[in-house]
Enzyme design. Structure first.
Site, PDB file in Angstrom:
ATOM      1  N   LYS A   1      -3.648  -1.673 -11.861  1.00 28.67           N
ATOM      2  CA  LYS A   1      -2.744  -2.155 -10.830  1.00 28.67           C
ATOM      3  C   LYS A   1      -1.693  -1.377 -10.431  1.00 28.67           C
ATOM      4  O   LYS A   1      -1.599  -0.056 -10.535  1.00 28.67           O
ATOM      5  CB  LYS A   1      -1.687  -3.335 -11.554  1.00 28.67           C
ATOM      6  CG  LYS A   1      -0.938  -2.770 -12.918  1.00 28.67           C
ATOM      7  CD  LYS A   1       0.209  -2.162 -12.338  1.00 28.67           C
ATOM      8  CE  LYS A   1       0.684  -1.030 -12.751  1.00 28.67           C
ATOM      9  NZ  LYS A   1       1.367  -0.397 -14.199  1.00 28.67           N
TER      10      LYS A   1
ATOM     11  N   GLY B   1      -1.683   1.219 -15.081  1.00 29.26           N
ATOM     12  CA  GLY B   1      -2.114   0.203 -15.859  1.00 29.26           C
ATOM     13  C   GLY B   1      -3.373   0.256 -16.709  1.00 29.26           C
ATOM     14  O   GLY B   1      -3.689  -0.891 -17.275  1.00 29.26           O
ATOM     15  N   SER B   2      -3.540   1.481 -17.293  1.00 24.90           N
ATOM     16  CA  SER B   2      -4.912   1.414 -18.029  1.00 24.90           C
ATOM     17  C   SER B   2      -4.625   0.711 -19.435  1.00 24.90           C
ATOM     18  O   SER B   2      -5.477   0.002 -19.863  1.00 24.90           O
ATOM     19  CB  SER B   2      -5.132   2.803 -18.297  1.00 24.90           C
ATOM     20  OG  SER B   2      -4.404   3.286 -19.316  1.00 24.90           O
TER      21      SER B   2
ATOM     22  N   GLY C   1      -2.855   6.618 -18.866  1.00 23.65           N
ATOM     23  CA  GLY C   1      -1.601   7.222 -19.104  1.00 23.65           C
ATOM     24  C   GLY C   1      -0.980   7.761 -17.572  1.00 23.65           C
ATOM     25  O   GLY C   1      -0.142   8.816 -17.589  1.00 23.65           O
TER      26      GLY C   1
ATOM     27  N   GLY D   1       0.056   5.437 -14.932  1.00 21.06           N
ATOM     28  CA  GLY D   1       1.042   4.584 -13.956  1.00 21.06           C
ATOM     29  C   GLY D   1       0.227   3.288 -13.367  1.00 21.06           C
ATOM     30  O   GLY D   1       0.738   2.556 -12.763  1.00 21.06           O
TER      31      GLY D   1
ATOM     32  N   ASP E   1       2.088  -5.899 -16.021  1.00 21.45           N
ATOM     33  CA  ASP E   1       0.788  -5.252 -16.062  1.00 21.45           C
ATOM     34  C   ASP E   1      -0.436  -6.231 -16.543  1.00 21.45           C
ATOM     35  O   ASP E   1      -1.360  -6.582 -15.767  1.00 21.45           O
ATOM     36  CB  ASP E   1       0.822  -4.121 -16.689  1.00 21.45           C
ATOM     37  CG  ASP E   1       1.557  -3.028 -16.271  1.00 21.45           C
ATOM     38  OD1 ASP E   1       2.283  -3.325 -15.221  1.00 21.45           O
ATOM     39  OD2 ASP E   1       1.608  -1.846 -16.723  1.00 21.45           O
TER      40      ASP E   1
ATOM     41  N   GLU F   1      -0.465  -4.834 -25.459  1.00 22.29           N
ATOM     42  CA  GLU F   1       0.449  -4.086 -24.805  1.00 22.29           C
ATOM     43  C   GLU F   1       1.798  -3.869 -25.490  1.00 22.29           C
ATOM     44  O   GLU F   1       2.264  -2.782 -25.318  1.00 22.29           O
ATOM     45  CB  GLU F   1       0.809  -5.100 -23.376  1.00 22.29           C
ATOM     46  CG  GLU F   1       0.051  -4.827 -22.086  1.00 22.29           C
ATOM     47  CD  GLU F   1       0.472  -3.406 -21.554  1.00 22.29           C
ATOM     48  OE1 GLU F   1      -0.010  -2.449 -22.040  1.00 22.29           O
ATOM     49  OE2 GLU F   1       0.952  -3.165 -20.511  1.00 22.29           O
TER      50      GLU F   1
END
Ligand SMILES: Nc1ncnc2c1ncn2[C@@H]1O[C@H](COP(=O)(O)OP(=O)(O)O)[C@@H](O)[C@H]1O
Ligand SMILES: C[C@@](O)(CCOP(=O)(O)O)CC(=O)O
Ligand SMILES: [Mg+2]
Length: 387
Positions: A10, A146-147, A142, A144, A207, A196
């Site tokens: 995302k 949304g992995s 890592g 930003g 996310d 998460e």
């Protein structure tokens, strides 16, 4: 039988960090996916209980936990069909001990948060039965995009399908991606949120929600509004390749908020107004109440204002500032996306901007060692395929 699920990454157009503190934010799915597959295995005939295996293809790493070892550490967990129970501190401590059995290379130690989320999701949904999970991803990890959420959503979707808790058709023999119904998506989203929490500490839930449901959404205090968008916004993404960790950045903003509660409350309030304004502009544009160029000017200004407030929160970085300065030379507006501190930066691409300008700006950004790519915004969420 193998079950595969894929979930998108995302971008956050506006509102990251403030959304953790109750402000609205706007996010959209992108066409980069994480795919998780699950195959259930049979216990060995000679009393061997088998193992749970996780194959992280992109990292070229395989992890394995004997089922007998999992049962000793976690007890006789039998798997759960309904809504998740949050991971208790005792369970988390037991999972941390199970991590010690694994040889995670020092340079990839950040994977341990993802491995812990995997073990929690696997054993909570399927119990300690043998199986094999394989994960591949198009997303930078890592950075930003949304992995962590795409990992938790695709894994929860695959596990719940393998458990028979959520359903898709019996498999036509033809490999094709299918969508879940709304109730099933809600359940997957709840599990992914628990995953998460293990990775992020205190996630807002934006996310995992956008990765599950796709499209462009406004998100505030767990409430999701779908934003219809006729002309999807176009974004250039620049990955600064500066590594960072969402959990630490989110904790840093909370610490600043406890040192300066009034000032930070004003910052979060301002971000909320920006997100509300941006979402109403997107909706007006969908109904043709506002011209596309006027929409883009307003989006650009709101993104610029949000970037200033993210600087106030302490999550910008010199690499991000370099991207902002470079794109501004071409009259393009940028802001960080996700947790900041490095990672990815969004640049709004106006409909009328010439390709030659984009090529020039991307070349200049790449000369700094950054990586640029274009993404499609607002596409599908979780999809499943039974092999
Ligand atoms: N494909 C993957 N395989 C294993 N772990 C993953 C994967 N994708 C994400 N993760 C976990 O999520 C973490 C990155 O999450 P985070 O810091 O929130 O950044 P982002 O979500 O922006 O990529 C990784 O350190 C890892 O623990
Ligand atoms: C900073 C935050 O708003 C988004 C984090 O996204 P990412 O993990 O950096 O992709 C945290 C959250 O909303 O949970
Ligand atoms: Mg994340």
């Amino acid at each position: 039988m193998e079950v595969r699920a894929r979930a998108p990454g995302k971008i956050i157009l506006v509102g990251e960090h403030a959304v953790v503190h109750g402000s609205a934010a706007v996010a959209a799915a992108i066409d980069l996916y994480t795919t998780s597959s699950i195959s259930l295995l049979h216990e060995g005939e000679d009393g061997d209980a088998g193992a749970v295996e996780l194959d992280l293809r992109d990292s070229d790493l395989v992890f394995s936990w004997p089922c007998s070892r999992l049962r000793r550490a976690l007890g006789e967990v039998s798997g759960k069909a309904g809504a998740p129970t949050p991971c208790s501190p005792d369970e988390l401590a037991a999972i941390a001990k199970l991590m010690e059995d694994q040889e995670i290379p020092e340079a990839k130690i950040w994977l341990s948060a993802g491995l812990s989320a995997f073990l929690y999701l696997y054993t909570s949904i399927l119990g300690c039965r043998p199986g094999k999970a394989v994960v591949t991803s198009d997303l930078p990890i890592g950075a930003g995009l949304g992995s962590s959420a795409a990992f938790c959503v695709s894994m929860s979707g695959a596990l719940l399908t393998a458990a028979g808790t959520v359903g898709i058709g019996g498999g036509s023999g033809v490999e094709e991606w299918e969508l879940f119904g709304k109730d099933d998506l809600e359940l997957v989203n709840q599990w992914a949120f628990q995953g998460e929490k293990i990775i992020h500490g205190k996630p807002s839930g934006i996310d995992n929600s956008v990765s599950t449901f796709g499209s462009m959404i406004k998100f505030k205090k767990g409430e999701l509004t779908n934003l219809k968008s006729r002309n999807p916004v176009k974004m250039l993404i620049t990955d600064t390749r500066v590594g960072r960790n969402t959990k630490a950045l989110v904790a840093g903003v909370s610490e600043r908020a406890s040192r300066h509660p009034d000032a930070m409350a004003s910052v979060f309030h301002a971000v909320n107004s920006i997100s509300e304004e941006l979402s109403s502009i997107v909706e007006l544009a969908a109904e043709d109440e506002i011209a596309i160029t006027s929409k883009e000017d307003k989006l650009a200004e709101l993104m610029e204002m949000n970037q200033g407030l993210l600087q106030c929160m302490g999550v910008s970085h010199s690499s991000i500032e370099t991207v902002l300065r470079t794109t501004l030379k071409y009259s393009l507006v940028s802001k960080l996306t996700g947790a900041g501190g490095g990672g990815c930066v969004l640049t709004l691409i106006p409909t009328l901007s010439a390709n030659i300008v984009l090529e020039k700006v991307a070349t200049e950004l790449e000369s700094h060692g950054f990586r640029c790519f274009k993404v499609e915004v607002g596409g599908r969420g979780l999809q499943v395929c039974r092999g």
